[in-house]
Design an enzyme around this catalytic site. Structure first.
Site, PDB file in Angstrom:
ATOM      1  CG  ASP A 150      -2.010  -1.027   1.179  1.00  0.00           C
ATOM      2  OD1 ASP A 150      -2.386  -1.431   0.068  1.00  0.00           O
ATOM      3  OD2 ASP A 150      -2.499  -1.419   2.246  1.00  0.00           O
TER       4      ASP A 150
ATOM      5  CG  ASP B 233      -6.633  -1.445  -1.583  1.00  0.00           C
ATOM      6  OD1 ASP B 233      -6.810  -2.672  -1.699  1.00  0.00           O
ATOM      7  OD2 ASP B 233      -5.772  -0.952  -0.835  1.00  0.00           O
TER       8      ASP B 233
END
Length: 172
Positions: free
Chosen positions: A117, A133
């Protein structure tokens, strides 16, 4: 057959973009200070996420992989059952986007044992996320809106076992 070729190509492009951005994040952000993009509003920060969205299910990689595999099978079922007509084009596109996002994070779990991330809305302290995401959230919201407000009951009957068959016609 054209429906499947287009679908696979779009899937590979979206999956490739996700993996490319994670690779760039690893090269330029891992072990580095946070990089400001829009002041303190939006920044780039490398994070190894051993869980799922919002940090839930930490270190449950096998469960998350199995759950993702089930979701991917369901998406494939929907894609196969979706008629190749302009009326259903948005379902096909956003199903592919959802699959690409799910696969992008599942690939990370296999390859690294965590998800990479790097996107962070610092001003609201939103959890750090990635391109996959974004695909999952945007496509899930759009699909829910389409099914809830655009498509009629007879339109979604094609997804039921033994449901109504839509006339097949080629889209442009």
């Amino acid at each position: 057959m054209k429906k499947y070729i287009k679908g696979v190509l779009l899937f590979l492009i979206l999956f490739g973009i996700d993996q490319w951005t994670k690779n760039v994040a690893t090269i330029y952000l891992k072990g580095q200070e946070t990089k400001k993009v829009l002041g303190d509003f939006f920044v780039l920060r490398y994070l190894k996420n051993y869980g799922a969205a919002f940090g839930i299910l930490q270190n449950k990689q096998i469960f998350l992989i199995l759950l993702t595999a089930v979701i991917l099978v369901m998406i494939l079922y929907v894609y196969i059952k979706t008629p190749d007509t302009p009326h259903y084009r948005l379902i096909r596109i956003f199903s592919i986007m959802l699959a690409a996002g799910a696969m992008g994070n599942m690939y990370d779990r296999f390859a690294h044992r965590y998800v990479i991330d790097f996107l962070y809305a610092k001003v609201i302290d939103f959890p750090i996320f990635n391109v996959a995401d974004c695909y999952v959230v945007v496509s899930a919201v759009v699909l829910a809106m389409l099914i809830g407000f655009y498509y009629q009951e007879e339109d979604v009957a094609v997804y039921k076992f033994g449901g109504k068959k839509e006339k097949e016609s080629s889209s442009l």
